[in-house]
Design a protein around this motif. Structure first.
Motif, PDB file in Angstrom:
ATOM      1  N   VAL A 198      -9.759  -0.341  11.281  1.00  0.00           N
ATOM      2  CA  VAL A 198      -9.745   0.596  12.409  1.00  0.00           C
ATOM      3  C   VAL A 198     -11.023   0.452  13.226  1.00  0.00           C
ATOM      4  O   VAL A 198     -10.997   0.498  14.458  1.00  0.00           O
ATOM      5  CB  VAL A 198      -9.560   2.051  11.916  1.00  0.00           C
ATOM      6  N   THR A 199     -12.137   0.230  12.557  1.00  0.00           N
ATOM      7  CA  THR A 199     -13.415   0.046  13.255  1.00  0.00           C
ATOM      8  C   THR A 199     -13.369  -1.203  14.125  1.00  0.00           C
ATOM      9  O   THR A 199     -13.841  -1.198  15.263  1.00  0.00           O
ATOM     10  CB  THR A 199     -14.572  -0.034  12.239  1.00  0.00           C
ATOM     11  N   ASP A 200     -12.788  -2.284  13.588  1.00  0.00           N
ATOM     12  CA  ASP A 200     -12.616  -3.498  14.383  1.00  0.00           C
ATOM     13  C   ASP A 200     -11.676  -3.253  15.564  1.00  0.00           C
ATOM     14  O   ASP A 200     -11.898  -3.760  16.659  1.00  0.00           O
ATOM     15  CB  ASP A 200     -12.070  -4.635  13.519  1.00  0.00           C
ATOM     16  N   GLU A 201     -10.631  -2.485  15.323  1.00  0.00           N
ATOM     17  CA  GLU A 201      -9.671  -2.168  16.384  1.00  0.00           C
ATOM     18  C   GLU A 201     -10.361  -1.427  17.533  1.00  0.00           C
ATOM     19  O   GLU A 201     -10.064  -1.654  18.702  1.00  0.00           O
ATOM     20  CB  GLU A 201      -8.532  -1.324  15.814  1.00  0.00           C
ATOM     21  N   LEU A 202     -11.283  -0.549  17.197  1.00  0.00           N
ATOM     22  CA  LEU A 202     -12.024   0.207  18.213  1.00  0.00           C
ATOM     23  C   LEU A 202     -13.133  -0.629  18.859  1.00  0.00           C
ATOM     24  O   LEU A 202     -13.689  -0.231  19.881  1.00  0.00           O
ATOM     25  CB  LEU A 202     -12.632   1.469  17.597  1.00  0.00           C
ATOM     26  N   GLY A 203     -13.474  -1.769  18.252  1.00  0.00           N
ATOM     27  CA  GLY A 203     -14.530  -2.613  18.790  1.00  0.00           C
ATOM     28  C   GLY A 203     -15.925  -2.106  18.512  1.00  0.00           C
ATOM     29  O   GLY A 203     -16.841  -2.338  19.297  1.00  0.00           O
ATOM     30  N   LEU A 204     -16.101  -1.420  17.394  1.00  0.00           N
ATOM     31  CA  LEU A 204     -17.404  -0.863  17.027  1.00  0.00           C
ATOM     32  C   LEU A 204     -18.106  -1.810  16.057  1.00  0.00           C
ATOM     33  O   LEU A 204     -18.012  -1.681  14.840  1.00  0.00           O
ATOM     34  CB  LEU A 204     -17.229   0.521  16.391  1.00  0.00           C
ATOM     35  N   GLY A 205     -18.824  -2.771  16.597  1.00  0.00           N
ATOM     36  CA  GLY A 205     -19.464  -3.796  15.784  1.00  0.00           C
ATOM     37  C   GLY A 205     -20.595  -3.294  14.917  1.00  0.00           C
ATOM     38  O   GLY A 205     -20.835  -3.813  13.832  1.00  0.00           O
ATOM     39  N   GLU A 206     -21.301  -2.256  15.377  1.00  0.00           N
ATOM     40  CA  GLU A 206     -22.466  -1.783  14.612  1.00  0.00           C
ATOM     41  C   GLU A 206     -22.078  -1.194  13.267  1.00  0.00           C
ATOM     42  O   GLU A 206     -22.775  -1.374  12.283  1.00  0.00           O
ATOM     43  CB  GLU A 206     -23.281  -0.761  15.415  1.00  0.00           C
TER      44      GLU A 206
END
Length: 130
Positions: free
Chosen positions: A44-52
């Motif tokens: 889900v984090t990758d889906e949102l584009g939250l690399g940090e």
């Protein structure tokens, strides 16, 4: 009324004793469960584009599983509020398992991710109200 079974079980494994079956300890089962929750949170984090946040989560999944997790490609999220809510829920599950397992590093990471997604939800609600 219930009548207890008085005969011995008929099904037996040929040549196998209970000690020959693979068993996992409670700690191993919690590791598997925690790695699963973190892998779902990573997706889900990758889906949102939250690399940090994704790099830290991936490191913990690698530590628990002993292998690099599969990574999702970033898509343009249609409903980012729903994804943030899902990520918040997954982080909460990971926090519960990490606390049960006494894994302070993952518990802190999960709490930080919960805070980040709660803040994102709040900012989306404020932006929607304007």
């Amino acid at each position: 009324m219930y009548e207890p079974i008085r005969t011995k079980p008929v099904v037996h494994r040929m040549g196998a004793t209970p000690a020959e079956y693979p068993h996992s300890s409670r700690g191993e089962a919690l590791d598997i469960q925690l790695a699963g929750h973190l892998a779902a949170l990573l997706a889900v984090t990758d889906e949102l584009g939250l690399g940090e946040g994704a790099a830290e989560i991936a490191a913990q999944v690698t530590r628990l599983r002993g292998a690099q997790p599969a990574r999702a490609h970033r898509h343009s999220p249609e409903d980012s509020a729903a994804l943030h809510q899902r990520a918040h829920d997954l982080a909460a599950r990971a926090l519960l398992v990490a606390a049960s397992r006494a894994d302070t590093t993952v518990a802190i990471l999960a709490a930080e991710r919960m805070d980040a997604h709660a803040a994102a939800l709040k900012s989306l609600d404020l932006a929607g109200a304007l």
